[in-house]
Enzyme design. Structure first.
Site, PDB file in Angstrom:
ATOM      1  CE  LYS A 248       0.801   1.228   4.504  1.00 28.47           C
ATOM      2  NZ  LYS A 248       1.505   2.468   4.947  1.00 28.47           N
TER       3      LYS A 248
ATOM      4  CG  MET B 267      10.823  -6.889   5.518  1.00 27.23           C
ATOM      5  SD  MET B 267      11.742  -8.129   6.447  1.00 27.23           S
ATOM      6  CE  MET B 267      11.288  -7.699   8.126  1.00 27.23           C
ATOM      7  N   GLY B 268      10.097  -2.480   6.454  1.00 27.53           N
ATOM      8  CA  GLY B 268      10.403  -1.221   7.108  1.00 27.53           C
ATOM      9  C   GLY B 268      10.396  -0.017   6.193  1.00 27.53           C
TER      10      GLY B 268
ATOM     11  CG  LEU C  99       6.320   0.263   0.514  1.00 32.51           C
ATOM     12  CD1 LEU C  99       7.216  -0.462  -0.492  1.00 32.51           C
ATOM     13  CD2 LEU C  99       5.498   1.334  -0.197  1.00 32.51           C
ATOM     14  N   GLY C 100       3.718  -1.523   4.184  1.00 32.04           N
ATOM     15  CA  GLY C 100       2.751  -2.416   4.827  1.00 32.04           C
ATOM     16  C   GLY C 100       2.904  -3.888   4.511  1.00 32.04           C
TER      17      GLY C 100
ATOM     18  CB  SER D 238       0.126  -4.805   7.878  1.00 30.74           C
ATOM     19  OG  SER D 238       0.733  -4.216   9.012  1.00 30.74           O
ATOM     20  CB  SER D 239       0.035  -6.796   2.932  1.00 35.50           C
ATOM     21  OG  SER D 239      -0.722  -7.268   1.832  1.00 35.50           O
TER      22      SER D 239
ATOM     23  CG  ASP E 213      -0.704   0.050   8.296  1.00 36.86           C
ATOM     24  OD1 ASP E 213      -1.421   0.987   8.700  1.00 36.86           O
ATOM     25  OD2 ASP E 213       0.481   0.191   7.955  1.00 36.86           O
TER      26      ASP E 213
END
Length: 282
Positions: free
Chosen positions: A16, A100-101, A104-105, A108-109, A141
């Site tokens: 995202k 990662m980090g 961009l989520g 969570s995605s 998120d």
């Protein structure tokens, strides 16, 4: 990544962008109230799942330095299993493409995809709303990815309403640095009193901004360097708490042209905005 067995099923987990992100206040529990426009993009992790006959949850692709039981995908599976009292388990493999980090989520995605897919594979029959409630306990998120549509978010990100976003392309650039979210949220220079939007739409919220961006640019010269580079091609914005920056384009050819110039120097992606999550109808 170790070979994934043929009986495992593949499920997409999209990234995202926060096209706009404003901090409207600090809560009594220490968290911040946010307003943001979340946009799904065509950069994906792949989650492979296989149902087990026993109740074990096994993550076969642990992230270096992260215990499997701390991984969001593992925690999502165990949370769903605990909520339903189910006796089935799952084997999980993650093919990571989302950095990662970066804001961009990705984690969570992945967790949202695990919840959506195992709800289907385990035949739990839980509603999307129930899955969002479970997901919120894993991360702010996660509910958005379960919601499955581009959204205007409020609260800590869990209050979601669908928002129409015109078809756009994005060049996303990953600066070579990890931004510590906790450091940014506790920074004394952070803007925490942005005015709430009334009847927000894609048009009325513009010009877009990110209330964390100025603090990150000041604290992380690596992000500032990329920001200055991107300014010659458009109006770069940071997603989430960083470190990734992006520029929006109406035409794919324009995005591709900038991507071809910037990707030789930095880790970059040329992606399109999505109207819906690949698992929206699962």
């Amino acid at each position: 990544m170790n070979p994934v067995p043929t009986h495992a099923q593949a499920f997409a987990a999209p990234a995202k962008l926060n096209l706009d992100l404003r901090i409207t206040g600090r809560r009594s529990d220490g968290y911040h109230n946010l307003e943001s426009i979340f946009c799904l993009i065509s950069l994906y992790d792949t989650v492979y799942l296989a149902v087990r006959d026993d109740d074990k949850i096994i993550l076969h692709t642990p992230t270096q330095g992260v215990l499997p039981e701390q991984d969001l995908s593992f925690r999502a599976a165990t949370a769903l299993q605990s909520y339903t009292g189910g006796a089935k388990g799952a084997d999980i493999w993650l093919e990571k493409r989302i950095p990662m980090g970066g804001g961009l989520g990705g984690g969570s995605s992945d967790a949202a995809t695990v919840l959506l897919a195992l709800n289907h594979l385990w035949q739990c029959g839980l509603s999307r709303e129930t899955l969002m409630t479970i997901g919120l306990k894993l991360g702010a998120d996660v509910p958005f990815f379960i919601f499955g549509k581009n959204a205007f978010a409020q609260g800590v990100g869990e209050q979601l309403r669908e928002i129409a976003i015109p078809k756009q392309w994005y060049v996303v650039v990953r600066p070579p640095v990890h931004v510590a979210t906790s450091v940014i949220f506790s920074h004394e220079g952070l803007t925490r009193d942005s005015k709430s939007s009334i009847m927000p739409t894609f048009q009325t919220v513009q010009p877009f901004r990110n209330d964390m961006q100025a603090v990150v640019l000041e604290a992380y010269p690596e992000v500032l360097q990329v920001y200055e580079k991107l300014k010659q091609y458009g109006s770069p914005l940071m997603t989430g708490s960083g470190a990734c920056l992006f520029i929006s384009f109406q035409m794919q050819k324009d995005a591709q042209a900038v991507y071809s110039r910037i990707s030789n120097e930095y880790k970059a992606y040329c992606v399109e905005g999505l109207a819906r999550h690949p698992l929206l109808d699962i």
